[in-house]
Scaffold this active site. Structure first.
Site, PDB file in Angstrom:
ATOM      1  CG  HIS A 135      42.324  46.104  37.042  1.00  6.98           C
ATOM      2  ND1 HIS A 135      42.099  44.756  37.186  1.00  6.98           N
ATOM      3  CD2 HIS A 135      41.460  46.503  36.079  1.00  6.98           C
ATOM      4  CE1 HIS A 135      41.154  44.369  36.362  1.00  6.98           C
ATOM      5  NE2 HIS A 135      40.740  45.403  35.677  1.00  6.98           N
TER       6      HIS A 135
ATOM      7  CB  CYS B 244      41.109  44.544  31.292  1.00  3.82           C
ATOM      8  SG  CYS B 244      39.474  44.418  32.036  1.00  3.82           S
TER       9      CYS B 244
ATOM     10  CG  HIS C 103      39.320  49.449  33.334  1.00  2.00           C
ATOM     11  ND1 HIS C 103      40.430  48.969  32.708  1.00  2.00           N
ATOM     12  CD2 HIS C 103      38.726  48.388  33.913  1.00  2.00           C
ATOM     13  CE1 HIS C 103      40.510  47.673  32.875  1.00  2.00           C
ATOM     14  NE2 HIS C 103      39.493  47.283  33.602  1.00  2.00           N
TER      15      HIS C 103
ATOM     16  CG  HIS D  25      36.453  46.111  37.320  1.00  2.00           C
ATOM     17  ND1 HIS D  25      35.591  45.815  36.288  1.00  2.00           N
ATOM     18  CD2 HIS D  25      37.698  45.954  36.820  1.00  2.00           C
ATOM     19  CE1 HIS D  25      36.282  45.469  35.215  1.00  2.00           C
ATOM     20  NE2 HIS D  25      37.575  45.555  35.501  1.00  2.00           N
TER      21      HIS D  25
ATOM     22  CG  ASP E 160      36.531  50.612  49.233  1.00  2.00           C
ATOM     23  OD1 ASP E 160      36.183  50.498  48.029  1.00  2.00           O
ATOM     24  OD2 ASP E 160      35.836  51.204  50.083  1.00  2.00           O
ATOM     25  CG  HIS E 161      37.287  54.288  46.921  1.00  2.00           C
ATOM     26  ND1 HIS E 161      36.374  53.576  47.676  1.00  2.00           N
ATOM     27  CD2 HIS E 161      36.565  55.014  46.064  1.00  2.00           C
ATOM     28  CE1 HIS E 161      35.150  53.887  47.283  1.00  2.00           C
ATOM     29  NE2 HIS E 161      35.235  54.756  46.290  1.00  2.00           N
TER      30      HIS E 161
ATOM     31  CD  GLU F 235      37.146  41.746  36.268  1.00  2.00           C
ATOM     32  OE1 GLU F 235      38.344  42.021  36.309  1.00  2.00           O
ATOM     33  OE2 GLU F 235      36.645  41.023  35.378  1.00  2.00           O
TER      34      GLU F 235
END
Ligand code: NI
Length: 143
Positions: A14, A33, A39, A41, A79-80, A127
């Site tokens: 994100h 962020c 980047h 998480h 996811d991903h 997170e």
């Protein structure tokens, strides 16, 4: 009654940036962020349900059934993924903070929650090891 919690790791990227704020405010509020390149998480979602133990099976919820729901409703979408681009709510301008990710995931789960499941009690998203966000789903009871 017993509370059962199951953990679901997922990875996503994100960038936190509110276009309505100045660059200085974005940097102050979101820190690293706000980096323009984004980047990732390694999030950990926890889903907690609460209900009676079934006399015949000895379980409150068959975990495979919970896994199937969470996979279909949450993990397949998250996811991903790049949250800013691949989750409609964030593509439409909501900032993909983990507060907002928790709200969005809560809405998905409540919208798809089967009648026969024990009550959804809480979701919690880590997170990082230091940033943890919880939603008490009992706040929604009666809605
Ligand atoms: Ni971040």
């Amino acid at each position: 009654m017993i509370r059962v919690t199951r953990r679901y790791p997922f990875a996503a990227s994100h960038r936190l940036h509110a276009p309505s704020l100045t660059d200085e405010d974005n940097s102050r509020i979101f820190g690293k962020c706000n980096n323009p390149f984004g980047h990732g998480h390694n999030y950990v979602l926890e889903v907690s349900v609460r209900g009676p133990v079934d006399r015949q099976t000895g379980v409150a919820i068959p975990l495979g059934e919970l896994d199937g729901l969470v996979k279909t409703v949450v993990l397949d979408a998250y996811d991903h993924r790049n949250l800013n681009e691949e989750i409609p709510a964030f593509r439409d301008g909501l900032v993909p903070t983990t507060e907002n990710v928790a709200v969005e995931i809560s809405q998905r789960l409540r919208g798809a929650w089967p009648e026969g499941f024990p009550k959804l009690e809480k979701i919690r998203i880590a997170e990082t090891d230091r940033n943890i966000f919880e939603m008490d789903e009992r706040d929604h009871e009666g809605q």
